[in-house]
Enzyme design. Structure first.
Site, PDB file in Angstrom:
ATOM      1  N   SER A   1      97.427  40.503 -68.432  1.00 56.05           N
ATOM      2  CA  SER A   1      96.169  41.173 -68.768  1.00 56.05           C
ATOM      3  C   SER A   1      96.372  42.685 -68.762  1.00 56.05           C
ATOM      4  CB  SER A   1      95.096  40.811 -67.742  1.00 56.05           C
ATOM      5  OG  SER A   1      94.900  39.416 -67.676  1.00 56.05           O
ATOM      6  N   GLY A   2      95.438  43.415 -69.417  1.00 60.28           N
ATOM      7  CA  GLY A   2      95.513  44.863 -69.342  1.00 60.28           C
ATOM      8  C   GLY A   2      95.054  45.619 -70.568  1.00 60.28           C
ATOM      9  N   ALA A   3      94.473  44.932 -71.565  1.00 53.83           N
ATOM     10  CA  ALA A   3      94.061  45.640 -72.780  1.00 53.83           C
ATOM     11  C   ALA A   3      93.018  46.705 -72.492  1.00 53.83           C
ATOM     12  CB  ALA A   3      93.509  44.648 -73.814  1.00 53.83           C
ATOM     13  N   GLU A   4      92.196  46.509 -71.470  1.00 48.12           N
ATOM     14  CA  GLU A   4      91.171  47.501 -71.131  1.00 48.12           C
ATOM     15  C   GLU A   4      91.768  48.740 -70.462  1.00 48.12           C
ATOM     16  OE1 GLU A   4      89.452  44.887 -72.969  1.00 48.12           O
ATOM     17  OE2 GLU A   4      90.292  44.046 -71.137  1.00 48.12           O
TER      18      GLU A   4
ATOM     19  N   ASP B   1      88.062  39.083 -78.147  1.00 48.12           N
ATOM     20  CA  ASP B   1      89.388  38.590 -77.762  1.00 48.12           C
ATOM     21  C   ASP B   1      89.706  37.251 -78.429  1.00 48.12           C
ATOM     22  OD1 ASP B   1      89.522  40.685 -75.970  1.00 48.12           O
ATOM     23  OD2 ASP B   1      90.382  39.468 -74.389  1.00 48.12           O
TER      24      ASP B   1
ATOM     25  N   ASP C   1      85.290  43.731 -79.403  1.00 52.51           N
ATOM     26  CA  ASP C   1      86.007  43.116 -78.278  1.00 52.51           C
ATOM     27  C   ASP C   1      85.963  41.591 -78.348  1.00 52.51           C
ATOM     28  OD1 ASP C   1      87.497  43.020 -75.828  1.00 52.51           O
ATOM     29  OD2 ASP C   1      85.649  42.496 -74.797  1.00 52.51           O
TER      30      ASP C   1
ATOM     31  N   TRP D   1      79.861  28.771 -68.212  1.00 52.16           N
ATOM     32  CA  TRP D   1      81.127  29.478 -67.962  1.00 52.16           C
ATOM     33  C   TRP D   1      82.162  28.557 -67.311  1.00 52.16           C
ATOM     34  CZ3 TRP D   1      80.992  34.258 -70.079  1.00 52.16           C
ATOM     35  CH2 TRP D   1      82.097  35.098 -69.891  1.00 52.16           C
TER      36      TRP D   1
ATOM     37  N   GLU E   1      87.908  30.522 -60.934  1.00 51.32           N
ATOM     38  CA  GLU E   1      88.153  29.851 -62.198  1.00 51.32           C
ATOM     39  C   GLU E   1      89.295  28.856 -62.013  1.00 51.32           C
ATOM     40  OE1 GLU E   1      86.493  33.455 -65.089  1.00 51.32           O
ATOM     41  OE2 GLU E   1      88.645  33.045 -65.044  1.00 51.32           O
TER      42      GLU E   1
ATOM     43  N   ASN F   1      92.066  41.724 -77.420  1.00 51.90           N
ATOM     44  CA  ASN F   1      91.591  42.852 -78.219  1.00 51.90           C
ATOM     45  C   ASN F   1      92.593  43.998 -78.272  1.00 51.90           C
ATOM     46  OD1 ASN F   1      90.541  42.994 -75.301  1.00 51.90           O
ATOM     47  ND2 ASN F   1      90.448  45.135 -75.949  1.00 51.90           N
TER      48      ASN F   1
ATOM     49  N   TRP G   1      96.208  36.260 -71.461  1.00 50.74           N
ATOM     50  CA  TRP G   1      95.927  35.540 -70.209  1.00 50.74           C
ATOM     51  C   TRP G   1      95.265  34.180 -70.408  1.00 50.74           C
ATOM     52  CZ3 TRP G   1      90.762  34.729 -70.158  1.00 50.74           C
ATOM     53  CH2 TRP G   1      89.925  35.688 -70.746  1.00 50.74           C
TER      54      TRP G   1
ATOM     55  N   ARG H   1      86.277  33.837 -79.492  1.00 51.91           N
ATOM     56  CA  ARG H   1      85.204  34.683 -78.985  1.00 51.91           C
ATOM     57  C   ARG H   1      84.290  35.143 -80.120  1.00 51.91           C
ATOM     58  NH1 ARG H   1      87.261  37.541 -74.062  1.00 51.91           N
ATOM     59  NH2 ARG H   1      86.287  39.496 -74.642  1.00 51.91           N
TER      60      ARG H   1
END
Length: 608
Positions: free
Chosen positions: A190-193, A327, A325, A503, A77, A277, A259, A352
Site C-alpha cells: 500500500s502507499g498510493a496516498e 482503485d 480515486d 463492508w 478485515e 489509483n 493490496w 470501485r
C-alpha cells in the site's frame, strides 16, 4: 457433511487438474471442504463451500457456538483459516496471530506478537487493518503493517524467516493477504496516498529470498511486461507502454497500490490482481505536457502474470486517467461461465468505479462491462464495439469530471457516484457454483470532490482532494446493497438494501445460503435464489471481516470477525470527528456510532 456426487467431482477437477503447477499442500488442504485453508476459500477466489449441513431450511436455527476476542480495538478485515484441528486468526495492528486447538475447547496453542514501530500507524491510509494470514507447507505467512513478511511454523508459531518488503518512512505499508503459489509467497504493498510507486513481489517460501518484483508503473524491465507478448484487449502493449502515459518522471511517485485479494489459475499458471489509483488524487497535477488527460498505465489495472517469472500475460485498465480515486484493487474471481452455450474460463471483477467486468482469463478478452449499482453516473457505460477507437474504455460523463479540462482544482464537484470508496471496496464477493451467480457486498454512496494542489514529500500524505460522502440520492436512503449478479448478462438479479455499506466479505455454500455482515454488526444469512433474509444476529461490533465456514467433528460452523473500522468505519476506529477527515468517510458514516462500538472478536455459529 452431505455433498452431491457432482459437487465432489467438480471439486476434484478444479483442485487437481493443475496440481503440477500449484502448491500441493494448499491444493490438498483447500480441496477438503472441512477446511478453510485460503483467505478466499480457494485459488479461484470464489469464497464458496460445498458444505451443506446448514441449509435455507435450518439456517434460522443457528446459535453461537463459541467466541474469541483478539484484544485489539481497530478494524478487523479478513478472517480465520482452518486446517484439521487448528484455526489460525489475526488481528489489526500490531498484527497478533493466534493458533487455536479446535479439538480442545479452542485453547490457544501459540500466540505470535510482532514488535513493530507504532510510527507506521499514521501512514496507514484507511485504518490499521490486515486482510489475513495464509497457509502452505506447514507454515503461516503474515504480512505486517510495517511491510515485513514473516513465515511462522504453523505448529509452534516459531519465526522461521522475515523479510522487509518496503519502507514505512516513505509511506509504504502492508495490509494485504499474501497468496502462496508453488514455492513462492506473493504480496503487494500500500502507499498510493503517499506517492509510493507500488509493486507486487514474489518470495521463496523456504528462504524468504526475493524471486521477482513487478512495479505498477515505469520502464518495461521494472513492470515486467513484454512489449510484444503482453497484451491489452488482444493487442501487444508495445515498448515503454507505461512511460508513454506519464508526464515526465511523475511515474516515480505514481501510486498503483497492490493490496487487494489475488487469485490463481493452476492450469494457466497465472496470478490475477488489480492495481490502485495514481498519485495524486488531483488529476490536474497528472495531466500531460499539453494539459490533456493521459492514461497513467498501469494504475487502475487488472493484471494476469506468470507466477514463475512475474511477466504479465495481459493487462486491462478499468479507469484511465483516474479523476475520482476509483482503485482497481478489488479481487478477481475465476469461474467457468456459459456464453451462448460455450463455456468460457473467466475472471470477474467488481471495480470501485461501479462496473462489473468479466474477461477471458487466458487472453484478457473483455466479455462483459456493466454497472452493478444503478447510482453510477461518472460514466454511462464501457465501449464494447471492437471496431471503435475507444473500445474497452469508459464512456465518461463530462459533468462528473473533477479535471474539467484542467480547471477542476479548487472547485467542488458535486453529486458524483460512486464515492471514492467505490461501489465496492475491499469487501470480497462470492461466486456460487450452486446458482452460477455472484453475490456482491456493495456501497451505495456518492460524493462531492474538490481537488487542490499538493506537493510531494516522502512519507507525507500526497492526496490533493477534499471529499464529502452521503447516501445515493433518490434511492432507498441507505448506503449499501447486497446483490446477486449475473456475470454473463451483466445484470443485477436481486438487490437487498442495507442502511450502511456492506463492508463484509460474502460467503456462499452448497446449502443455498449466502452469508455477510453489516457495519452495524449484524451477521446475516439470505437465500441465494431471492435474497430473502433467513437469519441475523447482532455481534459485539460492526463487521468488516469476511464470512467463512468449516467443519469439525462432523458439524458445520460459520464464523465472522467483528471489529468496526476500515475506511467506512475510520471515524469510530480512530476517534475522528471532522466530517471531511478519513478521506471524506467520517461525515458519511457519522451515524454508525449510534449502532456499534469498537472491539475485535470472532463469533462462531452452528446448528443446535
Amino acid at each position: 457433511m452431505r455433498k452431491s456426487a457432482f459437487a465432489c467431482g467438480l471439486l476434484a477437477t478444479v483442485a487437481f487438474s493443475g496440481a503440477a503447477w500449484a502448491n500441493e499442500s494448499v491444493i490438498k488442504a483447500s480441496s477438503d471442504p472441512n477446511n478453510w485453508a485460503i483467505q478466499s476459500g480457494d485459488y479461484a477466489g470464489t469464497r464458496y463451500s460445498t458444505l451443506d449441513q446448514i441449509t435455507t431450511e435450518n439456517v434460522g436455527q443457528l446459535k453461537v457456538a463459541w467466541t474469541f476476542s483478539t484484544g485489539v480495538l481497530r478494524g478487523h478485515e479478513g478472517g480465520p483459516l482452518v486446517v484439521g484441528d487448528t484455526m489460525w486468526l489475526h488481528s489489526a495492528f500490531p498484527n497478533v496471530v493466534f493458533a487455536l486447538n479446535l479439538a480442545d475447547e479452542q485453547k490457544i496453542i501459540w500466540k505470535y506478537e510482532p514488535k513493530q514501530d507504532p510510527s507506521v500507524i499514521p501512514v496507514m491510509c484507511c485504518d490499521t487493518v490486515n486482510r489475513g494470514v495464509q497457509y502452505a507447507d506447514g507454515k503461516i505467512f503474515l504480512h505486517q503493517a510495517d511491510t515485513s513478511l514473516v513465515a511462522l511454523d504453523a505448529k509452534t508459531g516459531k519465526e522461521l524467516w522475515k523479510v522487509v518488503d518496503g519502507d514505512p518512512k516513505k509511506g509504504e505499508t502492508g495490509t494485504g493477504a499474501p497468496i502462496v503459489v508453488k514455492d513462492k509467497v506473493i504480496i503487494g504493498i500500500s502507499g498510493a496516498e503517499f506517492g509510493v510507486r507500488c509493486h507486487l513481489t514474489a518470495y521463496d517460501i523456504n528462504s524468504g529470498k526475493k524471486v521477482w518484483r513487478a512495479y505498477s508503473m515505469g520502464p518495461d524491465s521494472d513492470i515486467l511486461v513484454d512489449p510484444e507478448k503482453t497484451t491489452m484487449l488482444g493487442k501487444p502493449v508495445g515498448k515503454n507502454s507505461s512511460l508513454k502515459t506519464w508526464n515526465g518522471d511523475q511515474w516515480k511517485i505514481g501510486g498503483g497500490s497492490t493490496w487487494g485479494y489475488m487469485a490463481y489459475d493452476p492450469d494457466l499458471n497465472l496470478v490475477y490482481y488489480g492495481t490502485g489509483n495514481p498519485s495524486t488524487w488531483n488529476p490536474a497535477q497528472r495531466a500531460g505536457p499539453d494539459g490533456k488527460p493521459i492514461d497513467q498505465l498501469y494504475s487502475m489495472t487488472m493484471f494476469a502474470r506468470d507466477a514463475d517469472t512475474g511477466v504479465a500475460k495481459w493487462a486491462y485498465q478499468m479507469t484511465p486517467f483516474d479523476e475520482w480515486d476509483y482503485d482497481g484493487i478489488n479481487e478477481p474471481i475465476l469461474a467457468e461461465l456459459d456464453f451462448n452455450g460455450t463455456k468460457r474460463a473467466t475472471a470477474t471483477h467488481f471495480d470501485r468505479n461501479g462496473f462489473g467486468y468479466t474477461w477471458d482469463r487466458a487472453t484478457g478478452e473483455l466479455l462483459v462491462a456493466e454497472k452493478y449499482d444503478p447510482a453510477v453516473n461518472w460514466a454511462s457505460g464501457v465501449d464494447m464495439d471492437k471496431s471503435s477507437k475507444t473500445y474497452g474504455r469508459p464512456i465518461r460523463n463530462p459533468k462528473m469530471s473533477t479535471f474539467d479540462n484542467g480547471k477542476g482544482t479548487d472547485v467542488n464537484h458535486k453529486g458524483i457516484c460512486p464515492a471514492a470508496l467505490g461501489s465496492k471496496d475491499q469487501q470480497p464477493a462470492s461466486y456460487s457454483k450452486l446458482t452460477g451467480l455472484f453475490y456482491v457486498p456493495t456501497n451505495h454512496v456518492c460524493m462531492d470532490y474538490e481537488p487542490f494542489k499538493v506537493s510531494y514529500t516522502a512519507g507525507q500524505p500526497y492526496v490533493g482532494a477534499t471529499l464529502s460522502m452521503y447516501p445515493a440520492p433518490d434511492s432507498h436512503g441507505g448506503m449499501g446493497n447486497f446483490i446477486a449478479w449475473d456475470g454473463v448478462k451483466g445484470k443485477i438479479v436481486w438487490s437487498k438494501p442495507e442502511q450502511f455499506s456492506v463492508w463484509s466479505g460474502a460467503l456462499t455454500t452448497a446449502g443455498g445460503v449466502a452469508f455477510y455482515g453489516t457495519l452495524e454488526g449484524y451477521f446475516k444469512a439470505v437465500d441465494q435464489k431471492d435474497g430473502k433474509e433467513l437469519f441475523k444476529f447482532k455481534t459485539p461490533s460492526g463487521i468488516i471481516g469476511n464470512a467463512m465456514t468449516y467443519s469439525h467433528g462432523g458439524k458445520q460452523y460459520v464464523a465472522i470477525f467483528s471489529g468496526v473500522g476500515g475506511w467506512a468505519g475510520i471515524g469510530l476506529a480512530a476517534g475522528l470527528t471532522n466530517p471531511t477527515d478519513g478521506l471524506g468517510a467520517v461525515g458519511g458514516y457519522a451515524g454508525l456510532k449510534q449502532y456499534t462500538n469498537l472491539g475485535g472478536s470472532l463469533t462462531v455459529f452452528s446448528l443446535p
